[in-house]
Design a protein around this motif. Structure first.
Motif, mmCIF file in Angstrom:
data_model
loop_
_atom_site.group_PDB
_atom_site.id
_atom_site.type_symbol
_atom_site.label_atom_id
_atom_site.label_comp_id
_atom_site.label_asym_id
_atom_site.label_seq_id
_atom_site.Cartn_x
_atom_site.Cartn_y
_atom_site.Cartn_z
ATOM 1 N N ALA A 125 -7.026 -5.395 -6.502
ATOM 2 C CA ALA A 125 -7.911 -4.445 -5.215
ATOM 3 C C ALA A 125 -7.672 -3.493 -5.015
ATOM 4 N N LEU A 126 -6.596 -2.913 -4.322
ATOM 5 C CA LEU A 126 -5.998 -1.911 -3.930
ATOM 6 C C LEU A 126 -6.018 -0.944 -5.045
ATOM 7 N N ASN A 127 -4.895 -1.794 -6.405
ATOM 8 C CA ASN A 127 -4.312 -0.383 -7.796
ATOM 9 C C ASN A 127 -5.936 -0.507 -7.905
ATOM 10 N N GLU A 128 -7.404 -1.067 -7.862
ATOM 11 C CA GLU A 128 -8.772 -0.640 -8.492
ATOM 12 C C GLU A 128 -8.914 0.207 -7.373
ATOM 13 N N GLN A 129 -8.597 0.528 -6.672
ATOM 14 C CA GLN A 129 -9.602 1.869 -5.325
ATOM 15 C C GLN A 129 -8.925 3.012 -5.300
ATOM 16 N N GLU A 130 -7.156 2.207 -5.401
ATOM 17 C CA GLU A 130 -6.566 3.345 -5.013
ATOM 18 C C GLU A 130 -4.904 3.444 -5.711
ATOM 19 N N GLU A 131 -5.684 3.223 -7.446
ATOM 20 C CA GLU A 131 -3.869 3.347 -8.332
ATOM 21 C C GLU A 131 -3.216 3.061 -7.536
ATOM 22 N N LEU A 132 -2.661 2.518 -7.014
ATOM 23 C CA LEU A 132 -1.149 1.937 -6.131
ATOM 24 C C LEU A 132 -0.355 2.022 -7.876
ATOM 25 N N GLY A 133 -0.180 2.032 -8.474
ATOM 26 C CA GLY A 133 0.890 2.431 -9.301
ATOM 27 C C GLY A 133 1.493 3.771 -9.389
ATOM 28 N N ALA A 134 1.058 4.741 -9.165
ATOM 29 C CA ALA A 134 0.685 5.920 -9.038
ATOM 30 C C ALA A 134 0.660 6.478 -7.576
ATOM 31 N N VAL A 135 1.341 5.854 -6.443
ATOM 32 C CA VAL A 135 0.828 6.401 -5.220
ATOM 33 C C VAL A 135 1.496 8.174 -5.135
ATOM 34 N N ARG A 136 0.714 9.113 -4.421
ATOM 35 C CA ARG A 136 1.981 10.348 -4.001
ATOM 36 C C ARG A 136 0.333 10.765 -2.588
ATOM 37 N N PRO A 137 1.160 11.796 -2.432
ATOM 38 C CA PRO A 137 0.820 11.966 -0.724
ATOM 39 C C PRO A 137 -0.361 13.066 -1.462
ATOM 40 N N ASP A 138 -1.190 12.682 -0.634
ATOM 41 C CA ASP A 138 -2.753 13.787 -1.041
ATOM 42 C C ASP A 138 -2.755 15.557 -1.188
ATOM 43 N N LEU A 139 -0.466 15.709 -0.600
ATOM 44 C CA LEU A 139 -0.493 17.271 -1.122
ATOM 45 C C LEU A 139 0.992 17.048 -1.574
#
Length: 476
Positions: free
Chosen positions: A410-424
């Motif tokens: 569910a989190l992966n669908e929302q946030e693409e956990l496999g490519a977590v990066r900072p917002d900047l």
């Protein structure tokens, strides 16, 4: 197991293929013998896929090369000193080796290479009777001087000569014996098993690379447990993989705990089952199986007898990861495999905190981040590590991991956990802070990554606000 007639029919079909028939006719026309040998002949009887076409001949390496050049797209002679010429014919790889009549000095695996002139002695110098059969071409005559067919029918692994002579010639054959029990489902005959136990120390002359290669082949076999048990019973495991015998912890009469060695074998078997049932990995998967086999090797070093009849193994995951790296390096595994296995061992206990209380989304993100590209393998190892006979406990752990995977999805669908990066990114960080590339940028990036893991995507505006607040507090 195929009948003799059925096996010969399969071999006949193979001999009729363009690759094999062209080779057979070319050697016969030049007055040379040619025979299909070893694995393909054995596997025809076992109804296994026929591949790795190996041939033997009375022709010398120079003569072999001259005969295959007109028939093949490419040739290589890296094994010429040992009589072997390789070639690619119609996209298929073949190896052709001159009959051998080698001798060994007992102190090294390298033979005094001597070429032979007839087929039968060449077969009798091979490792096991089931690999010492050949099919003469183009006559289609089966040659079996050591009784390999009888041993195939009996599911028995036996050496063509006495095992003392065979293992004395090449001690690596003892590891091959263990591998074939897992790969082919055979059992060792008594003389072979006794010789392995008596001669186990001679394995020390074999290079670490070759030992590691055989252990890998054993682990990706159909039934690695059987092969590991052979290594344990013979005493070879204590030399080539001593961490495994070390799992047979002495059980104090007042401090009871499960047999770690038997638990490990069960985890290995269950991991193999998950490889198949989940269908997300290429099966067999060496990294998963190495991790399963080694996941608890930190327990002997961390075992403590606590008050109240409790045995603890605090931090055996961290210690085990270090020990696994050390052993796999000694066996000359590649760095990618070593790092992946160590990472899985280090993380294999992380999930068990999930059942003690609900994880926040932040904890789930960190679980995914820390697993990285090993996440699917970690799913398999963690599930396989549940070997309790308490059905209620097993179900509770299984349902909890189902829930964790659902939350990850569910989190992966929302946030693409496999490519977590900072917002900047780095460029934006430097622009906001007015700094040049350097240590401060790395620190800022890691700060924003922690914010991202804690709270999910927060957007560039909020990330900029938090970054400036952090920077102001940092420089005060």
């Amino acid at each position: 197991m195929q009948s003799v007639a059925a096996a010969l029919a399969r071999l006949g079909d193979l001999a009729a293929t363009p690759t094999v028939s062209r080779l057979a006719n070319a050697f016969a026309a030049a007055g040379h013998e040619l025979a299909l040998v070893g694995g393909p002949v054995r596997d025809a009887f076992l109804n296994r896929t026929l591949h790795d076409l190996d041939f033997t001949t009375d022709a010398t390496p120079d003569q072999i090369l001259a005969l295959v050049k007109p028939l093949s797209e490419a040739q290589w002679d890296i094994g010429r000193a040992y009589g072997t010429i390789g070639a690619s014919l119609a996209g298929e790889t073949v190896e052709i080796t001159t009959y051998r009549a080698d001798s060994y000095d007992g102190t090294t695996r390298k033979p005094d290479v001597q070429f032979g002139t007839t087929l039968e002695p060449d077969l009798l110098r091979r490792d096991f009777t089931v690999n010492a059969m050949a099919l003469r071409l183009p006559q289609l005559t089966l040659v079996d001087p050591a009784g390999g067919i009888d041993d195939l029918l009996a599911g028995r692994l036996r050496t063509p000569s006495t095992p003392e002579v065979s293992f004395g010639d090449d001690p690596l054959r003892m590891l091959r014996a263990a591998r074939f029990t897992g790969q082919l489902g055979f059992t060792l005959d008594l003389d072979t098993a006794l010789a392995m136990e008596k001669m186990r120390d001679s394995i020390r002359i074999v290079s670490a690379e070759r030992i590691g290669d055989e252990l890998s082949k054993l682990l990706v076999s159909k039934d690695p447990r059987a092969g590991i048990e052979v290594l344990m019973e013979s005493g070879l495991a204590a030399i080539v993989l001593p961490e495994i015998p070390g799992l047979q912890l002495e059980i104090d009469e007042h401090h009871h705990h499960k047999d770690v060695y038997q638990h490990t074998l069960t985890v290995l078997e269950q991991a193999i089952g998950y490889e198949t049932s989940r269908g997300n990995l290429e099966s067999p998967d060496l990294i998963v199986r190495l991790a399963a086999l080694l996941h608890d090797i930190g327990k002997p070093a961390t075992r403590r007898l606590e008050a109240g009849g409790v045995v603890s193994f605090y931090h055996h995951d961290v210690v085990g990861a270090k020990l696994a790296k050390k052993r796999l390096r000694a066996l000359r595994f590649d760095n990618d495999t070593i790092n992946a296995v160590a990472r899985l061992i280090e993380l294999h206990l992380r999930f068990f905190g999930y059942t003690e209380g609900a994880w926040t989304d932040s904890a789930v993100r960190r679980y995914v981040r820390d697993a990285g590209d090993q996440l699917e393998r970690l799913h398999i190892l963690t599930r396989a590590d549940v070997t309790t006979r308490n059905r209620r406990k097993a179900d509770r752990l299984g349902f909890a991991y189902d829930d964790l995977e659902q939350r990850i999805a569910a989190l992966n669908e929302q946030e693409e956990l496999g490519a977590v990066r900072p917002d900047l990114d780095g460029e934006q960080i430097m622009a906001v802070l007015g700094v040049k590339p350097g240590r401060e940028v790395g620190e800022a990036y890691r700060y924003l990554l922690e914010q991202r893991l804690d709270d999910g995507p927060i957007g560039e505006q909020e990330a900029t606000r938090r970054l400036l607040t952090w920077w102001a507090e940092r420089v005060q």
